[in-house]
Design an enzyme around this catalytic site. Structure first.
Site, mmCIF file in Angstrom:
data_model
loop_
_atom_site.group_PDB
_atom_site.id
_atom_site.type_symbol
_atom_site.label_atom_id
_atom_site.label_comp_id
_atom_site.label_asym_id
_atom_site.label_seq_id
_atom_site.Cartn_x
_atom_site.Cartn_y
_atom_site.Cartn_z
ATOM 1 N N GLU A 83 -89.571 -87.822 59.237
ATOM 2 C CA GLU A 83 -88.674 -88.058 60.372
ATOM 3 C C GLU A 83 -87.774 -89.248 60.097
ATOM 4 O O GLU A 83 -88.264 -90.252 59.579
ATOM 5 C CB GLU A 83 -89.501 -88.370 61.636
ATOM 6 C CG GLU A 83 -90.205 -87.171 62.181
ATOM 7 C CD GLU A 83 -91.088 -87.489 63.397
ATOM 8 O OE1 GLU A 83 -90.912 -88.552 64.016
ATOM 9 O OE2 GLU A 83 -91.934 -86.665 63.691
ATOM 10 N N HIS A 116 -89.270 -85.199 68.237
ATOM 11 C CA HIS A 116 -90.483 -85.960 68.573
ATOM 12 C C HIS A 116 -90.494 -86.416 70.049
ATOM 13 O O HIS A 116 -90.400 -87.610 70.347
ATOM 14 C CB HIS A 116 -90.642 -87.169 67.638
ATOM 15 C CG HIS A 116 -92.073 -87.610 67.511
ATOM 16 N ND1 HIS A 116 -92.607 -88.111 66.349
ATOM 17 C CD2 HIS A 116 -93.102 -87.622 68.405
ATOM 18 C CE1 HIS A 116 -93.886 -88.409 66.540
ATOM 19 N NE2 HIS A 116 -94.206 -88.120 67.794
ATOM 20 N N ARG A 157 -98.535 -84.514 64.040
ATOM 21 C CA ARG A 157 -97.808 -85.288 63.029
ATOM 22 C C ARG A 157 -97.282 -84.323 61.977
ATOM 23 O O ARG A 157 -97.975 -83.372 61.562
ATOM 24 C CB ARG A 157 -98.724 -86.317 62.357
ATOM 25 C CG ARG A 157 -98.969 -87.573 63.178
ATOM 26 C CD ARG A 157 -97.709 -88.412 63.394
ATOM 27 N NE ARG A 157 -97.943 -89.602 64.196
ATOM 28 C CZ ARG A 157 -97.815 -89.671 65.527
ATOM 29 N NH1 ARG A 157 -97.439 -88.607 66.210
ATOM 30 N NH2 ARG A 157 -98.032 -90.804 66.169
#
Ligand code: DGY
Length: 330
Positions: free
Chosen positions: A268, A286, A239
């Site tokens: 993000e 991602h 993360r």
């Protein structure tokens, strides 16, 4: 009346087919964008089940608008977008998709390690720009993996799958985990436990594989970036908020560490200012679990969780089994 399920973004057919076979009324956000908060707040009011994406914030104010919601199935292993205790307080079951994405995420971690070590993206750009003028013994010399130390922070399923791959590359494996691995598992992986800062100081490749919680916010901060070897690389497929990206940009810009390869970002889809201007960084949108096989398995697992919970059964991947103890059924 059929139960209603909201799916906040298009998912693979394996999931949708199962929901339809189960005769649920499906409401899908089929815009090619994350669902807007306002739309989520409106639609949540009428549904029994929710298949959520990792960028949907499932918090107490949202749940207040969801009188009939019984299950939140997160299409991810990570659950930092969900206030689980708020769900539990309202008797809403929460599930995720553990296990099915372990190998894909470990593969992508290794793709990033290799891309960083062998300067794959930089070299690809160089070639496409027409700058390749013949084999050159000095061109794009990278770093060998053999004999280098991989420092793994978080040695759960994914960390261990990364360690297995590193063994095949003849790397030395070190790890940090709150509770060290059982001795036989550590021996099988030839993985040596180190205290966190010690691990950070000695790694040639430092790879993050722990879940995000506020307690580990910016775990890799300026102080720890300072501890890293000047030739070391930081790899993050966990993360974004585990890393202080502002400090990372400063360290990369000043050449204080050799490079970074990142699949996840704190805000993000936004990147920290300056990150995308650096050559010594590899950036991916991602993609840890992004193989067709894995995403299909995740979609199926999330749909199965919804079916199971709406049928009053307890799935294995439930994160708050207490909700079943609170009530005898749904
Ligand atoms: C997860 O499952 O948490 C991943 O980040 C998805 O790729």
């Amino acid at each position: 009346m059929s139960p209603k399920v909201l799916i906040t973004r298009n998912i693979p057919d394996t999931g949708m087919d199962l929901l339809k076979e189960s005769n649920f009324e499906c409401i899908i956000n089929d815009a090619d964008l994350p669902i807007r908060r306002r739309e989520l707040e409106t639609l949540i009011a009428e549904v029994d089940g929710l298949i959520a994406m990792l960028n949907d914030r499932i918090d107490a104010p949202l749940l207040e608008r969801a009188p009939s919601l019984k299950v939140v199935a997160n299409l991810a292993a990570g659950i930092d977008n969900i206030d689980i205790s708020a769900c539990t307080g309202r008797g809403i079951a929460v599930t995720n998709t553990p296990g099915v994405l372990t190998e894909a995420t470990a593969d992508l971690t290794f793709a990033l390690i290799l891309a960083a070590a062998r300067r794959v993206i930089e070299a690809d750009h160089y070639l496409r720009e027409g700058r390749f003028n013949g084999w050159d013994p000095l061109l794009f010399r990278g770093t060998s993996l053999q004999g280098k130390t991989l420092g793994i922070i978080g040695m759960g399923r994914i960390g261990q799958a990364v360690a297995k791959r590193a063994l095949a590359f003849n790397m030395k494996i070190t790890y940090f985990k709150r509770s060290p691995l059982p001795a036989e598992v550590a021996a099988r992986l030839k993985a040596e436990y180190h205290p966190l800062d010690d691990l950070v100081k000695n790694a040639d490749f430092l790879s993050l594989h722990l879940p995000y919680t506020p307690g580990v916010h910016h775990l890799i901060n300026s102080k720890r970036l300072d501890m890293m070897k000047p030739g070391a690389y930081l790899i993050n497929t966990a993360r974004g908020a585990l890393v202080d990206e502002k400090s990372l940009v400063k360290h990369l810009r000043a050449g204080k560490i050799a490079g970074a390869a990142l699949d996840v970002f704190e805000h993000e889809p936004l990147l920290a200012p300056g990150l995308a201007d650096l050559d010594n960084v590899t950036l991916l949108p991602h993609l840890g679990s992004a193989t067709a096989e894995t995403r299909s398995a995740m979609a199926r697992m999330a749909a199965e969780s919804v079916c199971c919970i709406l049928a009053g059964e307890k799935p294995e991947n439930i994160l708050n089994p207490q909700v079943f103890e609170q009530k005898s059924g749904f």
